[in-house]
Design a protein around this motif. Structure first.
Motif, PDB file in Angstrom:
ATOM      1  N   SER A   2      65.604  90.880  -4.064  1.00 39.28           N
ATOM      2  CA  SER A   2      64.652  90.230  -4.925  1.00 39.28           C
ATOM      3  C   SER A   2      63.072  90.407  -4.320  1.00 39.28           C
ATOM      4  N   LEU A   3      62.419  90.032  -5.129  1.00 34.74           N
ATOM      5  CA  LEU A   3      60.843  89.837  -4.633  1.00 34.74           C
ATOM      6  C   LEU A   3      60.578  88.599  -4.205  1.00 34.74           C
ATOM      7  N   GLU A   4      59.747  88.156  -3.051  1.00 35.88           N
ATOM      8  CA  GLU A   4      59.549  87.130  -2.754  1.00 35.88           C
ATOM      9  C   GLU A   4      58.089  86.834  -2.207  1.00 35.88           C
ATOM     10  N   LEU A   5      57.232  85.859  -2.362  1.00 38.61           N
ATOM     11  CA  LEU A   5      55.824  85.616  -2.009  1.00 38.61           C
ATOM     12  C   LEU A   5      55.833  84.643  -1.145  1.00 38.61           C
ATOM     13  N   GLN A   6      55.254  84.685  -0.033  1.00 36.16           N
ATOM     14  CA  GLN A   6      55.208  83.555   1.096  1.00 36.16           C
ATOM     15  C   GLN A   6      53.714  83.367   1.448  1.00 36.16           C
ATOM     16  N   GLN A   7      53.194  82.247   1.105  1.00 37.10           N
ATOM     17  CA  GLN A   7      51.701  81.751   1.451  1.00 37.10           C
ATOM     18  C   GLN A   7      50.609  82.798   1.121  1.00 37.10           C
TER      19      GLN A   7
END
Length: 262
Positions: A2-7
């Protein structure tokens, strides 16, 4: 996977355009719409994920930080299409798509290379334009050729900024039908900025809603699209109806005065 965005944050000088955007598990195989008013941060978010603008935070693709990938590996996995149309060129559509594939996969065999180019052009319905030069095409035709240059590479992540902006109604439907099929077949992660909410609700499985550089809502369009959210996001009075296909339709009725949004 998956694609994840963190801060994820982005600033241009003293102006902050993205503020600590967190988003977990954008899963492959589905179209994901990125929506919001002008200036909400949609294009900045796509550019940050694509590595085209400095940012703070992390972007993880299948658990791997994108900023740690070598440039060549990142180019193979991530494809970005900006709002601006592909540049005019004396190259034919076929040559431009073939060139994009050869750059991304220089060791691919001759037969497979040409077969993949032909398949992508056929799937997008632009096989008849294969030998046409880019500099004689209409804006919409160049936009389709630009998408072909991305899809032929079969990237893991597709980032599309208003891919239907130059297309008429028929070609909008053709593009999104083909894109949905490609993404499902290749298990691609696809994040697409869209202004037309009714196109988004028809073709996209999930929706991310942005306002003032923040992610304010996420979910299935039929669940999260409400008159209250549309008022907050766009400053409009709107109704959400259901069409004969069972998908939501947004009917915008009135723009609210600016002083009523404070």
């Amino acid at each position: 996977m998956s694609l994840e965005l963190q801060q994820l944050s982005v600033s241009y000088g003293a102006r902050t355009v993205l503020q600590s955007v967190d988003c977990a598990a954008l899963n492959p195989g589905k179209l994901i719409a990125l929506v919001g008013a002008n200036g909400a941060g949609k294009s900045s978010l796509l550019r940050a994920i694509a590595g085209m603008t400095p940012m703070q935070g992390q972007v993880l693709l299948d658990g791997e930080p994108l900023h740690r990938m070598r440039a060549a590996a990142r180019a193979r996995k991530v494809a970005y299409m900006p709002q601006s149309l592909p540049q005019t060129s004396s190259l034919t559509v076929y040559e431009s798509v073939l060139g994009a594939l050869r750059i991304a996969s220089p060791h691919m065999g001759h037969q497979e290379t040409h077969a993949r180019v032909a398949t992508v052009l056929q799937d997008l319905g632009i096989g008849g334009l294969a030998m046409h030069r880019l500099d004689i095409l209409s804006g919409g035709q160049r936009q389709m050729a630009g998408l072909a240059q991305l899809l032929v590479r079969q990237p893991r992540l597709l980032l599309l900024d208003e891919p239907t902006s130059a297309l008429d109604l028929r070609w909008q439907l053709c593009l999104l039908d083909t894109l949905a099929s490609h993404v499902a077949l290749r298990e691609t992660v696809c994040l697409m900025a869209v202004h037309d909410l009714n196109l988004a609700t028809r073709f996209c499985d999930e929706m991310l809603v942005m306002a003032a550089g923040r992610l304010i809502a996420r979910g299935e369009p039929a669940v999260i699209l409400t008159p209250e959210l549309l008022k907050q996001t766009y400053g409009i009075v709107a109704r959400v109806e259901t069409c004969s296909l069972g998908t939501p339709i947004v009917i915008a009725e009135q723009a609210l005065p600016h002083d009523s949004l404070d």
